[in-house]
Enzyme design. Structure first.
Site, mmCIF file in Angstrom:
data_model
loop_
_atom_site.group_PDB
_atom_site.id
_atom_site.type_symbol
_atom_site.label_atom_id
_atom_site.label_comp_id
_atom_site.label_asym_id
_atom_site.label_seq_id
_atom_site.Cartn_x
_atom_site.Cartn_y
_atom_site.Cartn_z
ATOM 1 N N PRO A 137 0.784 -1.252 0.000
ATOM 2 C CA PRO A 137 0.000 0.000 0.000
ATOM 3 C C PRO A 137 0.808 1.290 0.000
ATOM 4 O O PRO A 137 0.791 2.052 0.971
ATOM 5 C CB PRO A 137 -0.839 -0.140 1.277
ATOM 6 C CG PRO A 137 0.035 -0.925 2.198
ATOM 7 C CD PRO A 137 0.765 -1.908 1.320
ATOM 8 N N CYS A 138 1.513 1.542 -1.096
ATOM 9 C CA CYS A 138 2.278 2.794 -1.178
ATOM 10 C C CYS A 138 1.360 4.016 -1.217
ATOM 11 O O CYS A 138 1.810 5.137 -0.972
ATOM 12 C CB CYS A 138 3.208 2.779 -2.386
ATOM 13 S SG CYS A 138 2.412 2.406 -3.950
ATOM 14 N N HIS A 139 0.070 3.790 -1.480
ATOM 15 C CA HIS A 139 -0.877 4.915 -1.474
ATOM 16 C C HIS A 139 -1.088 5.478 -0.064
ATOM 17 O O HIS A 139 -1.631 6.571 0.085
ATOM 18 C CB HIS A 139 -2.224 4.477 -2.068
ATOM 19 C CG HIS A 139 -2.864 3.323 -1.349
ATOM 20 N ND1 HIS A 139 -2.581 2.007 -1.648
ATOM 21 C CD2 HIS A 139 -3.774 3.291 -0.337
ATOM 22 C CE1 HIS A 139 -3.289 1.216 -0.867
ATOM 23 N NE2 HIS A 139 -4.015 1.974 -0.047
#
Length: 280
Positions: A247-249
């Site tokens: 989850p780089c978001h």
């Protein structure tokens, strides 16, 4: 899920992305729901229902949430979220179990050979967050990238990562995998990652960020006991080959700004807002 339903789902997503972009560019004028709905070509009440279905909040709530002050306050609440996760034991195998993922890094030899003799099945399909290319080996998912119209670009990036692999296209299999990830959420997934030790450690750190929470590049660097490596952390996050599952978001700039996201800033905003609602 039928092909027609998936197509409609994707069309709705594209309209919501258009609405988010409009809100983001015009929030100072506080546009009305009627104005936004007319702009994207939906009736008012259909727009409200679809927007909440995809984003997790109403259009008005989203309009309020994109201000810088809101982002800053949210970051205050999320300070040292990675350290807190560790304190709660969230980095243990049980945390990965809860997330339905298991991280497998390639061997140095495999990394050097760029996937030589590795058989990869890949394909295209729809998700609630837009079109996607997903790829997997017998050891796990090795790529997941979103795209709108740049199908060739996302395929090019995928091939750059696995330059010498044996590629087999199977869109039916890809649709089944994407459906399991985003719709049914009924399987555990292994992630087969090819990167430097530093990159893989950054990606593992991202998995420790709880659903519905956000953190900063600075906090990730601090978590890795290398607080001066903020730029290197940002580069590693930008190189993340598996969107959503890694989850780089959930990583923002220190100011709270929605900084660069390879799969599109509007998509990042949708993901953050969607997960924030699920947390409640």
């Amino acid at each position: 899920m039928s092909e027609d339903k998936l197509y409609l789902q994707n069309e709705n997503y594209n309209k919501i992305v258009k609405a988010i972009k409009f809100i983001d560019e015009n929030f100072k004028e506080q546009p009305s729901i009627d104005t936004i709905a007319e702009y994207i070509g939906m009736s008012k009440y259909h727009f409200i229902r679809v927007f909440k279905e995809y984003v997790g909040v109403t259009p008005i709530q989203f309009l309020q949430s994109i201000t810088l002050n809101y982002a800053k306050e949210h970051l205050k609440e999320s300070t040292s979220i990675l350290e807190s996760s560790l304190d709660l034991g969230l980095s243990s195998p049980s945390r990965l179990h809860d997330l339905f993922v298991n991280v497998i890094g390639v061997t140095p030899k495999e990394y050097k050979q760029l996937g030589q003799n590795v058989e990869i099945t890949y394909g295209y399909g729809y998700t609630p967050f837009g079109n996607a290319l997903v790829a997997l080996t017998r050891r796990g998912i090795c790529f997941l990238g979103f795209y709108d119209t740049n199908k060739e670009d996302v395929h090019k990036r995928f091939k750059q990562i696995w330059a010498k692999a044996d590629l087999i296209q199977d869109d039916k299999k890809a649709t089944e995998v994407l459906d399991s990830i985003f719709i049914k959420k009924d399987k555990k997934f292994s992630l087969y990652l090819k990167g430097t030790n530093f990159q893989i450690n950054v990606w593992k750190a991202l998995i420790n960020i709880p659903d519905g929470s956000i953190t900063t590049y600075q906090e990730v660097a601090k978590y890795l006991e290398n607080p001066k490596a903020v730029r290197a952390v940002a580069n590693a996050i930008g190189s993340n080959p598996i969107g959503y599952l890694i989850p780089c978001h959930r990583v923002l700039g220190k100011s709270g700004a929605m900084t660069g996201y390879r799969w599109g800033i509007e998509r990042k905003k949708i993901l953050v807002a969607y997960e924030a609602l699920k947390k409640k």
